[in-house]
Design a protein around this motif. Sequence first.
Motif, PDB file in Angstrom:
ATOM      1  N   ASP A  80      -6.754  -1.509   2.234  1.00  0.00           N
ATOM      2  CA  ASP A  80      -7.783  -0.689   1.591  1.00  0.00           C
ATOM      3  C   ASP A  80      -8.154   0.421   2.553  1.00  0.00           C
ATOM      4  N   ALA A  81      -7.687   1.635   2.263  1.00  0.00           N
ATOM      5  CA  ALA A  81      -7.937   2.765   3.155  1.00  0.00           C
ATOM      6  C   ALA A  81      -9.416   3.098   3.266  1.00  0.00           C
ATOM      7  N   LYS A  82     -10.229   2.621   2.314  1.00  0.00           N
ATOM      8  CA  LYS A  82     -11.658   2.912   2.349  1.00  0.00           C
ATOM      9  C   LYS A  82     -12.442   1.932   3.223  1.00  0.00           C
ATOM     10  N   ALA A  83     -11.751   0.957   3.797  1.00  0.00           N
ATOM     11  CA  ALA A  83     -12.421  -0.039   4.634  1.00  0.00           C
ATOM     12  C   ALA A  83     -12.669   0.536   6.021  1.00  0.00           C
ATOM     13  N   VAL A  84     -13.565   1.498   6.093  1.00  0.00           N
ATOM     14  CA  VAL A  84     -13.869   2.189   7.338  1.00  0.00           C
ATOM     15  C   VAL A  84     -15.338   2.594   7.311  1.00  0.00           C
ATOM     16  N   HIS A  85     -15.976   2.575   8.466  1.00  0.00           N
ATOM     17  CA  HIS A  85     -17.364   3.021   8.569  1.00  0.00           C
ATOM     18  C   HIS A  85     -17.405   4.520   8.292  1.00  0.00           C
ATOM     19  N   THR A  86     -18.019   4.902   7.185  1.00  0.00           N
ATOM     20  CA  THR A  86     -17.961   6.293   6.745  1.00  0.00           C
ATOM     21  C   THR A  86     -18.698   7.256   7.683  1.00  0.00           C
ATOM     22  N   GLY A  87     -19.595   6.736   8.524  1.00  0.00           N
ATOM     23  CA  GLY A  87     -20.333   7.608   9.433  1.00  0.00           C
ATOM     24  C   GLY A  87     -19.618   7.872  10.742  1.00  0.00           C
ATOM     25  N   ARG A  88     -18.539   7.129  10.994  1.00  0.00           N
ATOM     26  CA  ARG A  88     -17.782   7.325  12.228  1.00  0.00           C
ATOM     27  C   ARG A  88     -16.687   8.361  12.029  1.00  0.00           C
ATOM     28  N   VAL A 155       1.306   5.430  -0.160  1.00  0.00           N
ATOM     29  CA  VAL A 155       1.488   6.833  -0.552  1.00  0.00           C
ATOM     30  C   VAL A 155       0.469   7.282  -1.588  1.00  0.00           C
ATOM     31  N   ASN A 156      -0.451   6.409  -1.956  1.00  0.00           N
ATOM     32  CA  ASN A 156      -1.467   6.759  -2.944  1.00  0.00           C
ATOM     33  C   ASN A 156      -2.306   7.932  -2.441  1.00  0.00           C
ATOM     34  N   GLY A 157      -2.293   9.035  -3.181  1.00  0.00           N
ATOM     35  CA  GLY A 157      -3.105  10.192  -2.809  1.00  0.00           C
ATOM     36  C   GLY A 157      -2.434  11.162  -1.867  1.00  0.00           C
ATOM     37  N   LEU A 158      -1.237  10.851  -1.386  1.00  0.00           N
ATOM     38  CA  LEU A 158      -0.565  11.749  -0.460  1.00  0.00           C
ATOM     39  C   LEU A 158       0.160  12.869  -1.210  1.00  0.00           C
ATOM     40  N   ASP A 159       0.270  14.020  -0.568  1.00  0.00           N
ATOM     41  CA  ASP A 159       1.042  15.117  -1.132  1.00  0.00           C
ATOM     42  C   ASP A 159       2.532  14.830  -0.895  1.00  0.00           C
ATOM     43  N   PRO A 160       3.433  15.635  -1.500  1.00  0.00           N
ATOM     44  CA  PRO A 160       4.870  15.352  -1.363  1.00  0.00           C
ATOM     45  C   PRO A 160       5.343  15.231   0.081  1.00  0.00           C
ATOM     46  N   GLU A 161       4.801  16.067   0.978  1.00  0.00           N
ATOM     47  CA  GLU A 161       5.200  15.974   2.384  1.00  0.00           C
ATOM     48  C   GLU A 161       4.772  14.637   2.965  1.00  0.00           C
ATOM     49  N   GLY A 162       3.573  14.171   2.602  1.00  0.00           N
ATOM     50  CA  GLY A 162       3.085  12.897   3.093  1.00  0.00           C
ATOM     51  C   GLY A 162       3.886  11.730   2.553  1.00  0.00           C
ATOM     52  N   VAL A 163       4.259  11.820   1.274  1.00  0.00           N
ATOM     53  CA  VAL A 163       5.071  10.765   0.667  1.00  0.00           C
ATOM     54  C   VAL A 163       6.407  10.659   1.381  1.00  0.00           C
ATOM     55  N   ARG A 164       7.026  11.802   1.650  1.00  0.00           N
ATOM     56  CA  ARG A 164       8.310  11.785   2.348  1.00  0.00           C
ATOM     57  C   ARG A 164       8.150  11.247   3.764  1.00  0.00           C
ATOM     58  N   TRP A 165       7.051  11.611   4.420  1.00  0.00           N
ATOM     59  CA  TRP A 165       6.808  11.112   5.776  1.00  0.00           C
ATOM     60  C   TRP A 165       6.693   9.590   5.785  1.00  0.00           C
ATOM     61  N   SER A 183       4.097  -2.235  -0.802  1.00  0.00           N
ATOM     62  CA  SER A 183       3.738  -2.306  -2.208  1.00  0.00           C
ATOM     63  C   SER A 183       3.552  -0.899  -2.753  1.00  0.00           C
ATOM     64  N   SER A 184       4.058  -0.662  -3.963  1.00  0.00           N
ATOM     65  CA  SER A 184       3.867   0.638  -4.603  1.00  0.00           C
ATOM     66  C   SER A 184       4.136   0.517  -6.087  1.00  0.00           C
ATOM     67  N   HIS A 185       3.486   1.376  -6.883  1.00  0.00           N
ATOM     68  CA  HIS A 185       3.773   1.470  -8.301  1.00  0.00           C
ATOM     69  C   HIS A 185       4.709   2.640  -8.610  1.00  0.00           C
ATOM     70  N   LEU A 186       5.102   3.396  -7.587  1.00  0.00           N
ATOM     71  CA  LEU A 186       5.988   4.533  -7.784  1.00  0.00           C
ATOM     72  C   LEU A 186       7.434   4.060  -7.677  1.00  0.00           C
ATOM     73  N   MET A 187       8.052   3.780  -8.835  1.00  0.00           N
ATOM     74  CA  MET A 187       9.395   3.214  -8.831  1.00  0.00           C
ATOM     75  C   MET A 187      10.424   4.172  -8.241  1.00  0.00           C
ATOM     76  N   SER A 188      10.296   5.457  -8.538  1.00  0.00           N
ATOM     77  CA  SER A 188      11.260   6.418  -8.005  1.00  0.00           C
ATOM     78  C   SER A 188      11.209   6.457  -6.486  1.00  0.00           C
ATOM     79  N   GLU A 189      10.016   6.355  -5.931  1.00  0.00           N
ATOM     80  CA  GLU A 189       9.874   6.349  -4.479  1.00  0.00           C
ATOM     81  C   GLU A 189      10.386   5.043  -3.888  1.00  0.00           C
ATOM     82  N   MET A 190      10.065   3.932  -4.535  1.00  0.00           N
ATOM     83  CA  MET A 190      10.531   2.636  -4.043  1.00  0.00           C
ATOM     84  C   MET A 190      12.052   2.562  -4.063  1.00  0.00           C
ATOM     85  N   ALA A 191      12.664   3.188  -5.070  1.00  0.00           N
ATOM     86  CA  ALA A 191      14.126   3.168  -5.166  1.00  0.00           C
ATOM     87  C   ALA A 191      14.775   3.868  -3.980  1.00  0.00           C
TER      88      ALA A 191
END
Length: 303
Positions: A80-88, A155-165, A183-191
Amino acid sequence: MITAEGLTKRFADKTAVDDVSFTVQPGRVTGFLGPNGAGKSTTMRMIVGLDRPTAGRTTVNGAEYGRHRAPLTEVGVLLDAKAVHTGRTARSHLRAMAATHGIPNSRVDEVIDITGIGSVAGKRAGKFSLGMGQRLGIAAALLGDPHTLILDEPVNGLDPEGVRWVRQFVRHAASEGRTVLLSSHLMSEMAQTADHVIVLGRGKVLADADLGDLVRAWTTLGVRVRSPRAAELAAAIAGPAVEIVTTSPETLDVVGVPAARIGDLAAERGIPIHELTPTTGSLEDAYLALTGESVEYHSKEIA
């Protein structure tokens, strides 16, 4: 290596994970797939001790997660990428995590550089976009330079460059002999990324196979044919067990007739062939065929 043996998790009268067993081997990327509600996230949470199994057990690198003296150096986790202290700030968040394991600040700077968040490392994490939050979560997973990585929808929320990275990064990690569960729901990327695939449906293992074997087992072989006399050729090869889809005035997708037979029929009738290509289905086709009876949440068909 990650192992699950008879893993079961019940919440009141609902069984989220039902007698699941598998092994995630080092040196390859293992895709973890399944519809919403299939039990993937619950399984990953049990692997790292966030949920207690009702039955069964999991191990990472030969021991239960909670028994590792320095878990960050064994397993890098993004659930969970949101599991972070938002004030830090991002840097402060990573330094706080590093301090729990005696990891030097120089390593914090390294993972900030690796994940490309240097320009925002001094900003509060609560202001991050979804993509930047994902990068911060991956940086946290890399802090201990672990041998095992468990990444849920990285890769959730990443732009194409981030997905490739991410794709290049996890494949490089596997090439170094690390264990990668992705884990991913993007089948084309998982392939493009996974070597092996584990598919869950309604809490059970539906498939545990190399990606190519899974696609071949759950899709239909066909032939793509291109000819300026496609309609005439379609009439020549038609039959009760033959499926023909006209994708353009000159192109046919044929199932039920081998390429050699199509070529022979065309030659007999003097029909020119510009393309005769055997085709296989995609990972998405195989996934949908495999999980069709296991989808818990169905959308309404659009007319």
